[in-house]
Write a protein that holds these residues in place. Structure first.
Motif, PDB file in Angstrom:
ATOM      1  N   MET A  23      10.689  28.060 -70.792  1.00 17.86           N
ATOM      2  CA  MET A  23      11.310  28.982 -69.835  1.00 17.86           C
ATOM      3  C   MET A  23      10.296  29.609 -68.889  1.00 17.86           C
ATOM      4  O   MET A  23      10.643  30.472 -68.095  1.00 17.86           O
ATOM      5  CB  MET A  23      12.056  30.091 -70.604  1.00 17.86           C
ATOM      6  N   ARG A  24       9.036  29.152 -68.973  1.00 22.60           N
ATOM      7  CA  ARG A  24       7.978  29.657 -68.099  1.00 22.60           C
ATOM      8  C   ARG A  24       7.870  31.178 -68.145  1.00 22.60           C
ATOM      9  O   ARG A  24       7.796  31.854 -67.133  1.00 22.60           O
ATOM     10  CB  ARG A  24       8.187  29.199 -66.651  1.00 22.60           C
ATOM     11  N   HIS A  25       7.879  31.729 -69.348  1.00 23.53           N
ATOM     12  CA  HIS A  25       7.698  33.163 -69.520  1.00 23.53           C
ATOM     13  C   HIS A  25       6.242  33.543 -69.249  1.00 23.53           C
ATOM     14  O   HIS A  25       5.319  32.737 -69.432  1.00 23.53           O
ATOM     15  CB  HIS A  25       8.081  33.596 -70.936  1.00 23.53           C
ATOM     16  N   THR A  26       6.043  34.777 -68.865  1.00 22.83           N
ATOM     17  CA  THR A  26       4.687  35.290 -68.677  1.00 22.83           C
ATOM     18  C   THR A  26       4.080  35.570 -70.049  1.00 22.83           C
ATOM     19  O   THR A  26       4.611  36.360 -70.828  1.00 22.83           O
ATOM     20  CB  THR A  26       4.697  36.584 -67.836  1.00 22.83           C
ATOM     21  N   ILE A  27       2.985  34.904 -70.345  1.00 23.20           N
ATOM     22  CA  ILE A  27       2.360  35.059 -71.665  1.00 23.20           C
ATOM     23  C   ILE A  27       1.004  35.770 -71.574  1.00 23.20           C
ATOM     24  O   ILE A  27       0.347  35.987 -72.584  1.00 23.20           O
ATOM     25  CB  ILE A  27       2.184  33.686 -72.349  1.00 23.20           C
ATOM     26  N   GLY A  28       0.600  36.102 -70.380  1.00 20.05           N
ATOM     27  CA  GLY A  28      -0.669  36.794 -70.193  1.00 20.05           C
ATOM     28  C   GLY A  28      -0.955  36.977 -68.720  1.00 20.05           C
ATOM     29  O   GLY A  28      -0.091  36.736 -67.873  1.00 20.05           O
ATOM     30  N   SER A  29      -2.162  37.409 -68.391  1.00 22.10           N
ATOM     31  CA  SER A  29      -2.526  37.591 -66.986  1.00 22.10           C
ATOM     32  C   SER A  29      -4.027  37.425 -66.809  1.00 22.10           C
ATOM     33  O   SER A  29      -4.808  37.744 -67.706  1.00 22.10           O
ATOM     34  CB  SER A  29      -2.084  38.972 -66.486  1.00 22.10           C
ATOM     35  N   VAL A  30      -4.399  36.904 -65.652  1.00 25.04           N
ATOM     36  CA  VAL A  30      -5.798  36.804 -65.260  1.00 25.04           C
ATOM     37  C   VAL A  30      -6.153  38.065 -64.475  1.00 25.04           C
ATOM     38  O   VAL A  30      -5.592  38.319 -63.414  1.00 25.04           O
ATOM     39  CB  VAL A  30      -6.054  35.551 -64.398  1.00 25.04           C
ATOM     40  N   LYS A  31      -7.068  38.857 -65.013  1.00 23.77           N
ATOM     41  CA  LYS A  31      -7.424  40.134 -64.395  1.00 23.77           C
ATOM     42  C   LYS A  31      -8.540  39.902 -63.380  1.00 23.77           C
ATOM     43  O   LYS A  31      -9.705  40.161 -63.625  1.00 23.77           O
ATOM     44  CB  LYS A  31      -7.842  41.135 -65.468  1.00 23.77           C
ATOM     45  N   ALA A  32      -8.145  39.397 -62.193  1.00 22.19           N
ATOM     46  CA  ALA A  32      -9.120  39.037 -61.162  1.00 22.19           C
ATOM     47  C   ALA A  32      -9.817  40.265 -60.592  1.00 22.19           C
ATOM     48  O   ALA A  32     -11.028  40.250 -60.336  1.00 22.19           O
ATOM     49  CB  ALA A  32      -8.429  38.251 -60.046  1.00 22.19           C
ATOM     50  N   VAL A  33      -9.059  41.323 -60.359  1.00 23.49           N
ATOM     51  CA  VAL A  33      -9.604  42.618 -59.916  1.00 23.49           C
ATOM     52  C   VAL A  33      -9.055  43.658 -60.871  1.00 23.49           C
ATOM     53  O   VAL A  33      -7.842  43.795 -61.013  1.00 23.49           O
ATOM     54  CB  VAL A  33      -9.201  42.943 -58.460  1.00 23.49           C
ATOM     55  N   ASP A  34      -9.949  44.395 -61.540  1.00 31.23           N
ATOM     56  CA  ASP A  34      -9.521  45.233 -62.657  1.00 31.23           C
ATOM     57  C   ASP A  34      -9.984  46.677 -62.468  1.00 31.23           C
ATOM     58  O   ASP A  34     -11.101  47.040 -62.835  1.00 31.23           O
ATOM     59  CB  ASP A  34     -10.080  44.661 -63.958  1.00 31.23           C
ATOM     60  N   ASN A  35      -9.132  47.477 -61.827  1.00 33.92           N
ATOM     61  CA  ASN A  35      -9.360  48.920 -61.710  1.00 33.92           C
ATOM     62  C   ASN A  35     -10.630  49.248 -60.908  1.00 33.92           C
ATOM     63  O   ASN A  35     -11.533  49.941 -61.384  1.00 33.92           O
ATOM     64  CB  ASN A  35      -9.434  49.568 -63.100  1.00 33.92           C
ATOM     65  N   VAL A  36     -10.663  48.762 -59.676  1.00 30.53           N
ATOM     66  CA  VAL A  36     -11.831  48.917 -58.808  1.00 30.53           C
ATOM     67  C   VAL A  36     -11.641  50.096 -57.855  1.00 30.53           C
ATOM     68  O   VAL A  36     -10.581  50.243 -57.247  1.00 30.53           O
ATOM     69  CB  VAL A  36     -12.074  47.622 -58.008  1.00 30.53           C
ATOM     70  N   SER A  37     -12.677  50.928 -57.729  1.00 36.84           N
ATOM     71  CA  SER A  37     -12.658  52.058 -56.793  1.00 36.84           C
ATOM     72  C   SER A  37     -14.006  52.145 -56.086  1.00 36.84           C
ATOM     73  O   SER A  37     -15.049  52.134 -56.729  1.00 36.84           O
ATOM     74  CB  SER A  37     -12.387  53.386 -57.527  1.00 36.84           C
TER      75      SER A  37
END
Length: 328
Positions: A23-37
């Protein structure tokens, strides 16, 4: 230089979903940009460096909303770009442009150079046909190309000349802020210096502000006023180039600087070799993202992410070595 901030980035994130199963569920994520300031000061060139795949280009595109961020805020001249409608964003686009990395892929091979440079003016309906034609001639002259180039096609030019066309296109609407996404990495060494000198000249003549993305620390030192170091989607150190290259604080920055070649066969430098591979941005380490490769790792590094803080002289670093008294 005025210390007014032109761009302010706060808690910016870009996560790309990983799907799987029938069903092509979201099983994770690639954190390309992670909380940048961080901030970009009006009139400066901020260099952004880091290993390939650390999220530099994604960050640059998120700032311009060429890629929609997952969360956070990007403020340009006090306006939150992420809250603008398409019509409002279109107006702001005139002030923000990008120079792409590959001069071979970023130019339409079916369009003449004149059409490529004048396209932004036509899209935004800036000037009459005669004014657009004159502006195109002016832009070609500004970047060091002959007027006759307007009638030719991209395949008739070298890589350095194509990148000059890309720069001319970026300048067409008189922008204030330009993201330069590794603009010289695909060019021969002899051509790089010409393009870098051109960009420095344009910055002075037109009051431009650059975010200069590169993995080449020698190039960044030549063109930047301040330098930000990125690792696995996070900014780990920001300082003026004089401060950063003489007094690096973060262990990752020290390792990067130790890899710069010295043009002297008799010179000896202590090379810092990082152990292990870069972790996956889909599954970054708990705590400090650099803890699995850091030669100075402490227990606190594996439990909590260090905040990026001013260690003095506007030198910001995210490392518990400089915040150890606050960690229990």
């Amino acid at each position: 230089m005025s210390m007014q901030n032109l761009v302010e980035i706060r808690n910016l994130k870009k996560y790309f979903p990983i799907t799987g199963g029938l069903m092509r569920h979201t099983i994770g994520s690639v954190k390309a940009v992670d909380n940048v300031s961080f901030d970009i000061i009006k009139g400066e060139t901020l260099g952004l460096v880091g290993e390939s795949g650390c999220g530099k280009s994604t960050l640059g595109r998120c700032i311009l909303r060429l890629i929609e961020p997952t969360s956070g805020s990007v403020s340009f001249e006090g306006n939150d770009l992420l809250s603008l409608s398409n019509k409002e964003l279109r107006e702001e686009r005139k002030k923000m442009q990008i120079i792409f990395q590959d001069p071979y892929a970023s130019l339409n091979p079916r369009m003449t150079i004149g059409s490529i440079i004048s396209e932004p003016l036509q899209i935004h309906k800036v000037g009459t046909n005669e004014e657009i034609k004159n502006r195109t001639k002016e832009l070609l002259s500004i970047v060091g190309l002959q007027e006759s180039a307007a009638e030719r096609y991209p395949h008739e030019f070298s890589g350095g000349q194509r990148q000059r066309v890309g720069i001319a296109r970026a300048l067409a609407l008189n922008p204030e802020f330009v993201v330069c996404d590794e603009p010289v990495s695909a060019l021969d060494v002899s051509v790089r210096s010409q393009v870098l000198n051109l960009m420095n000249e344009l910055k002075k003549n037109f009051g431009l502000t650059f975010l200069f993305i590169s993995h080449d620390l020698s190039v960044v030192k030549h063109i930047s006023d301040r330098v930000a170091v990125m690792y696995l989607g996070q900014i780990v150190e920001i300082a003026s180039k004089e401060e950063l290259y003489v007094n690096p604080l973060h262990p990752y920055t020290k390792a990067l600087l130790s890899a710069i070649p010295i043009p002297d066969p008799t010179a000896v430098r202590d090379r810092i070799i990082l152990k292990g591979d870069v972790p996956s941005p889909a599954n970054p380490p708990k705590g400090c993202h650099f803890c699995t490769r850091c030669p100075c790792v402490m227990d606190a590094c594996k439990q909590k992410q260090p905040e990026i803080r001013n260690d003095g002289n506007d030198h910001y670093v995210a490392c518990f070595q400089y915040q150890s008294t606050e960690v229990k």
